[in-house]
Every structure is written in structure tokens, then in C-alpha cells.
Motif scaffolding. Structure first.
Motif, PDB file in Angstrom:
ATOM      1  N   ASN A  68       1.716  -2.878  -4.447  1.00 38.48           N
ATOM      2  CA  ASN A  68       0.828  -2.360  -3.407  1.00 38.48           C
ATOM      3  C   ASN A  68      -0.506  -3.087  -3.510  1.00 38.48           C
ATOM      4  N   ALA A  73      -1.988   4.910  -1.753  1.00 35.67           N
ATOM      5  CA  ALA A  73      -0.592   4.933  -2.193  1.00 35.67           C
ATOM      6  C   ALA A  73       0.358   4.905  -1.004  1.00 35.67           C
ATOM      7  N   CYS A 130       7.158   5.998  -5.106  1.00 34.72           N
ATOM      8  CA  CYS A 130       5.748   6.013  -4.718  1.00 34.72           C
ATOM      9  C   CYS A 130       5.041   4.905  -5.495  1.00 34.72           C
ATOM     10  N   ARG A 132       1.342   3.526  -6.288  1.00 27.29           N
ATOM     11  CA  ARG A 132      -0.071   3.871  -6.206  1.00 27.29           C
ATOM     12  C   ARG A 132      -0.900   2.664  -5.770  1.00 27.29           C
TER      13      ARG A 132
END
Length: 209
Positions: A68, A73, A130, A132
Motif C-alpha cells: 500500500n 488502509a 487488510c 495498512r
């Protein structure tokens, strides 16, 4: 220019700088970057009590890292390999979805024996991830077909072109990340061997010595 106007301009610039700083430190939206190994194909023979082949299970494994680049997130909903299988009988579209998350070291030691790595290498089932802000997640996945497409009752040989795709964050769409192609010979059905697809990012670099 009056002093009040100068002060107003300075204040506006300060606010703009503060907003830009806030954007890059806290508000920059989720931005996905994916790095992955080329998929590797194994076709496992399933035997009955008389040691006779009843069917085959095609299975891909690949390493994935999701990064990311933003500050907020985001989620990885799902991944898949979409295959265009070209045989003498025609063309068939097949999809392979994550089935297991595995420990690569243990999986690689037993990758030619499905019954063994099912016992020793599985870390868990696949589930949405997920990631972050400014973070990354790495997994090694085994991908297999779904429903009746999960098994082969006859040998199919030909050309298998693959598209690796990811669905992420709030999008309900699939984004193509990379494309691969390789042949599927008959020998893979009869011997415990694998087919490694070439990585299109690396091959052009390695041709220039």
C-alpha cells in the motif's frame, strides 16, 4: 500591497502547505502495488484403492506481496488466475481461486505430493487481507478451480494462457496485473513434475547480457 494583505497571503500559503503535508502524511488514499512470482502449475493424480487414476487436480502456486503506497488502509478482496486453455478440441475459459495459504519452505519440500503438503504446509484458508497505510502483506498461495472445474476426468493438453487478476478495496471489478503463457504437455499428467511459467518482467532483462 498593504501589510494586512501580505499577512493574508502568508496565512493562505501556510494553510495550503499544512493541507499538503496532512495529505501526504495521513490522507493519501489507498494505492496498491503488487509484486508476484510467476505461477507454477502442478497436476496431481488422484488414485483409488487399486492404485488406479480416477481424476486429476490442476493446482497453481505463487508468491504474492501486496504493498500500500498510500496512507489509508485498504483491502485485498480476492485474487484469481483466469486461464484461456487452447486444445485441439477448442478453447475453454477456466478460473483458479485461492484455496490455501501455505508455508513455502514446507510446501516446496513436498510440492510433488499433494497428500503430504496438505498435512505439513497449510497455514490456513485464504481470506480477504487488510493492508495498512504504507504497509505490505506477503503470502504464498495455492490456487485451484472451483466446483466441477476443480477436477479433470480426462487428460487435456495444449496452450494455457493466464491472466493474474486482483480485486481490491471497494471495487467490485477485477484488475489484470500480469499475463503468462505456457504449454501443458501430456507428461505432466503421468509424472510428478511442474510447469513454471516465465516471468514477463524478468525475461527481457535476462536476454541482455
Amino acid at each position: 500591497m498593504e501589510l494586512a494583505q501580505v499577512a493574508l497571503i502568508v496565512s493562505a500559503i501556510s494553510i495550503l502547505i499544512s493541507f499538503v503535508s496532512l495529505w501526504f502524511t495521513h490522507l493519501k488514499p489507498f494505492k496498491l502495488n503488487v509484486e508476484n512470482s510467476a505461477p507454477r502449475l502442478s497436476i496431481y493424480r488422484i488414485l483409488n484403492d487399486k492404485n488406479e487414476v480416477t481424476h486429476w487436480v490442476p493446482s497453481f502456486d505463487m508468491a504474492l506481496t501486496f504493498m500500500n503506497l498510500g496512507k489509508i488502509a485498504g483491502s485485498i478482496n480476492d485474487v484469481r488466475l483466469v486461464g484461456d486453455f487452447i486444445t485441439k478440441e477448442g478453447r475453454e475459459r477456466v478460473c483458479f481461486y485461492p484455496r490455501y495459504v501455505v508455508d513455502y519452505s514446507k510446501f516446496n519440500q513436498r510440492s510433488n505430493d499433494r497428500s503430504q503438503w496438505l498435512i505439513s504446509a497449510i497455514k490456513g484458508d485464504w481470506y480477504p487481507l487488510c493492508v495498512r497505510g504504507q504497509g505490505d502483506v506477503s503470502v504464498h498461495l495455492v490456487l485451484e478451480g472451483s466446483g466441477q472445474g476443480r477436477i479433470l476426468k480426462i487428460k487435456k493438453v495444449g496452450q494455457m494462457n493466464l491472466s493474474f487478476e486482483v480485486s481490491y478495496s471497494k471495487s467490485k471489478q477485477w484488475e489484470s496485473i500480469e499475463a503468462y503463457e505456457a504449454s501443458v504437455p501430456e507428461i505432466i499428467y503421468d509424472q510428478n513434475c511442474t510447469i513454471s511459467y516465465q516471468n514477463p518482467k524478468l525475461e527481457p532483462l535476462r536476454k541482455h547480457v
